[in-house]
Design an enzyme around this catalytic site. Structure first.
Site, short mmCIF file in Angstrom:
data_model
loop_
_atom_site.label_atom_id
_atom_site.label_comp_id
_atom_site.label_asym_id
_atom_site.label_seq_id
_atom_site.Cartn_x
_atom_site.Cartn_y
_atom_site.Cartn_z
N CYS A 2 0.66 -1.29 -0.03
CA CYS A 2 -0.06 0.09 0.12
C CYS A 2 0.97 1.08 -0.05
CB CYS A 2 -0.82 0.04 1.41
SG CYS A 2 -1.85 -1.24 1.27
N ARG A 27 5.66 0.24 -5.84
CA ARG A 27 5.54 -0.51 -4.53
C ARG A 27 4.43 -1.80 -4.78
NH1 ARG A 27 6.85 2.52 -0.08
NH2 ARG A 27 5.35 1.43 1.36
N TRP A 75 -2.84 -2.70 -1.72
CA TRP A 75 -2.40 -4.25 -1.91
C TRP A 75 -3.26 -4.89 -0.84
CZ3 TRP A 75 0.13 -8.33 0.24
CH2 TRP A 75 0.69 -9.38 -0.39
N ASN A 100 -2.03 1.80 5.41
CA ASN A 100 -1.06 0.93 5.24
C ASN A 100 -0.55 -0.12 6.34
OD1 ASN A 100 1.19 -0.61 4.16
ND2 ASN A 100 2.52 1.16 3.97
N GLY A 101 -0.82 -1.41 6.55
CA GLY A 101 -0.60 -2.13 7.46
C GLY A 101 -1.67 -3.15 7.61
N LYS A 486 13.86 -15.04 -9.77
CA LYS A 486 13.43 -13.78 -10.96
C LYS A 486 12.42 -14.45 -11.75
CE LYS A 486 14.67 -11.13 -9.26
NZ LYS A 486 15.21 -10.38 -8.30
N GLU A 489 8.92 -14.65 -10.73
CA GLU A 489 8.29 -13.50 -10.20
C GLU A 489 7.71 -12.72 -11.57
OE1 GLU A 489 10.50 -11.04 -6.49
OE2 GLU A 489 11.71 -11.41 -8.34
C1 G6P Z 1 9.72 -8.04 -1.95
C2 G6P Z 1 10.46 -7.59 -3.11
C3 G6P Z 1 11.78 -8.30 -3.41
C4 G6P Z 1 12.57 -8.19 -2.31
C5 G6P Z 1 11.79 -8.59 -0.91
C6 G6P Z 1 12.77 -8.19 0.36
O1 G6P Z 1 9.37 -9.34 -1.98
O2 G6P Z 1 9.59 -7.91 -4.27
O3 G6P Z 1 12.28 -7.63 -4.55
O4 G6P Z 1 13.85 -8.89 -2.12
O5 G6P Z 1 10.57 -7.98 -0.62
O6 G6P Z 1 12.71 -6.72 0.52
P1 G6P Z 1 13.98 -5.74 1.03
O7 G6P Z 1 13.64 -4.65 0.68
O8 G6P Z 1 13.92 -6.32 2.61
O9 G6P Z 1 15.18 -6.21 0.31
#
Ligand code: G6P
Length: 609
Positions: A2, A27, A75, A100-101, A486, A489
């Site tokens: 969010c 985001r 989200w 958000n939360g 990757k 995703e």
């Molecule tokens: C989400 C993102 C990833 C990321 C993960 C951890 O899943 O889509 O790309 O690796 O969060 O995020 P951070 O900001 O803690 O590295």
């Protein structure tokens, strides 16, 4: 996840709010909404399922105006993505709120409110908050007081922004467990989930602290700490963020960010090119703390967790420091036993990931001698709460699938290895080899980027496939994991990674002509063993795609395609091979026509548990 944008100004704010939402799109979200207080002091609300573009369309067709407003990208956590569940939520046609939360006690609060006659119209956990605000306002007092009374009833995590038609030039915000910043303007002030959202209107920001409340009007910003007292928070000026939203000549942020890696990697180790300076990059307290380190515990999520797994090989092999790595969502809830002298290392691109932050917060001083964060975002929660900080210099990363943030994290962790190794008598010659390898890294990555077209051709074989296996050995195993992550995703192809030696213990049963197998081949003592594993795949009809050092002695054969990688120092190979796998996923996704930068259901910054 969010995103929140809010404004209290003397000018029309609908376009500022929409631009803020566009800048938060990275985001990840599935619906969007905006509420304005109009000239007659009424609430005007648009909410749409889907993209911010849908919200813009609604605003074009039925323009609403106002100088005070809140906006949100949602989200979904509680309740499906829909117009009804989208924020802002309202109560009594008087108060509107974005959140958000996650509110953990929403069911109890909901029952209480229903009992009192409030009608709950959405399936969200958020809606109870706006009714609580309304209930407090109805018995008198300001919006700020109502917010103070409301947050006292909430359990869980929140960043909030609310407006009230009877306080028409005010926005009130609060944060606990989810980020919220104040954008300070001239004759106007703003709130947002991150600075990116507001860079078009200001470069001055206040980072709210945990449990802070804030009240903004066009002329003032007042912050209150958890005990209700007015608090002074510094204003930071930031330069980054204006240009990041520009894709330049690239078709997607992800490919732009992949191609930015040589400069990002260089910037991350620049200025620390001799061993002494490397320690300085972790902060003035680093040398004393590093002297006490006997063991390292790494905690992270997603791609950052894979960076931690790579670091484990470096720390144990090069620095001789014992290391364990765990995903934050498991670590935070587990009863743990730590050895004396353990350093907690958290890795997080955003510095805001809820599980990683919770892991840091519930790690006690008895367990760890101190904490270190590797992050890409200055002033993020993790950066503010750790003893030592290494800031990667990747620049803002917008693509949800992490690329340059991951490879710069690896540089940071290799520098940590060097710093700890030096305190354990790592020979000078070995230190120098690693520094030379780091200096070679940008060039090796550039040579890998030149393989873009060859990788695009190779990627065509993956388009009709539904599954893929990634194999690696040793330090290339976590790189295989990152390659598989990757691919799943962004192309939605189911991909799994295995240490090649595990092939016979299960995954070999899946291998047939429909299962592409990607192998990340090192050019070290494990190469011979990997070659045997690959033969096992080939003899079962599997199709192999081998990313191998051009000097490793692989050749194309029926059902074996080789992607010859530049020859580069062994220690940096995990970083270099990652780049090739990023390109593979990108091209598969591009040809499948998925939303490369904003893959379905995923979020860039996971600020809820
Ligand atoms: C989400 C993102 C990833 C990321 C993960 C951890 O899943 O889509 O790309 O690796 O969060 O995020 P951070 O900001 O803690 O590295």
């Amino acid at each position: 996840m969010c995103g929140i944008v809010a404004a209290a100004a003397r000018r029309e704010v609908s376009e500022i709010l929409l631009e803020g939402l566009r800048r938060l799109e990275y985001r990840g979200y599935d619906s969007a909404g905006m509420a304005l207080i109009d000239q007659e002091h009424g609430l005007r609300i648009h909410k749409r399922k889907g993209k911010v573009a849908e919200l813009e369309k609604a605003q074009r067709e039925q323009p609403y105006h106002g100088t005070t407003g809140i906006a949100h990208t949602r989200w979904a956590t509680h309740g499906e993505p829909s117009g009804v569940n989208a924020h802002p939520h309202i109560s009594g046609r008087r108060v509107a709120l974005v959140h958000n939360g996650i509110i953990e006690n929403h069911a109890t609060l909901r029952a209480e409110l229903v009992e009192e006659g409030y009608e709950i119209t959405s399936a969200t956990d958020t809606e109870v908050i706006v009714h609580l605000l309304h209930r407090s306002l109805a018995i008198g007092g300001s919006l700020l007081q109502a917010m103070q009374q409301t947050v006292a009833k909430l359990e869980g995590a929140y960043a909030l922004a609310a407006i009230d038609t009877q306080n028409p030039d005010t926005v009130v915000g609060a944060r606990k467990g989810s980020p919220l910043v104040v954008g300070v303007g001239i004759g106007e002030n703003f709130l947002a989930s991150d600075t990116m959202a507001l860079r078009q209107v200001t470069d001055r920001f206040i980072y709210l602290e945990e449990a802070d409340l804030v009240c903004i009007t066009p002329a003032s910003v007042q912050v209150y700490s958890a005990d209700g007292r007015e608090a002074k928070r510094p204003i930071a000026r930031i330069e980054e963020g204006l240009e990041a939203a520009d894709m330049g000549d690239f078709e997607h942020y992800m490919i732009k960010e992949i191609f930015e890696q040589p400069e990002a990697l260089e910037a991350t180790f620049a200025g620390a090119i001799n061993a002494q300076k490397i320690e300085e990059r972790f902060g003035p307290a680093a040398p004393a703390l590093f002297d006490q380190v006997k063991k390292v515990q790494i905690v992270a999520c997603g791609t950052s967790f894979h960076a931690g797994m790579v670091a484990r090989y470096w720390l144990e092999e090069i620095a001789g420091v014992s290391c364990v790595v765990e995903v934050a969502s498991e670590f935070r809830y587990r009863k743990r036993v730590q050895h004396a002298g353990t350093l907690l290392v958290v890795i997080s691109q955003s510095g805001e990931t809820a599980d990683t932050l919770a892991a840091l917060r519930n790690a006690s001083a008895d367990e760890f001698i101190g904490s270190l964060v590797v992050s890409n975002v200055d002033n993020s929660s993790l950066v503010r709460e750790c003893d030592l900080v290494f800031l990667t210099r990747a620049g803002i990363e917008i693509g949800v699938a992490s690329t340059k943030a991951f490879t710069t994290q690896l540089v940071a962790l290799l520098m940590l290895t060097l710093a700890l190794g030096r305190r354990r008598e790592l020979p000078d010659s070995r230190q120098q080899d690693i520094i030379t390898a780091l200096q070679d890294l940008p060039q090796c990555v550039r040579q890998t980027l030149e393989l873009n077209e060859a990788i695009r051709l190779l990627s065509e074989a993956f388009i009709p496939k539904r599954h893929a296996l990634f194999l690696g050995r040793g330090i290339q195993y976590p790189i295989a994991m990152e390659g598989a992550l990757k691919l799943k995703e962004i192309s939605y192809i189911h991909a799994e990674a295995y240490p090649a030696g595990e092939l016979k213990h299960g995954p070999l049963a899946l291998v047939d002509h429909d299962m592409p197998v990607v192998a990340v081949a090192p050019n070290d003592e494990l190469l011979g063993k990997l070659k045997s594993n690959l033969e096992e795949v080939r003899s079962r009809g599997g199709e192999l795609f081998v990313f191998a050092d051009k000097e490793a002695g692989f050749a194309n054969e029926p059902r074996v395609q080789i992607l010859p990688m530049p020859h580069c120092p062994e220690v940096i190979r995990p970083i270099v091979y990652t780049v090739a796998l990023q390109l593979l996923s990108y091209h598969v996704a591009l040809q499948k026509g998925t939303d490369v930068d904003k893959p379905r259901n995923l979020a860039k910054s996971v600020t809820v548990e």
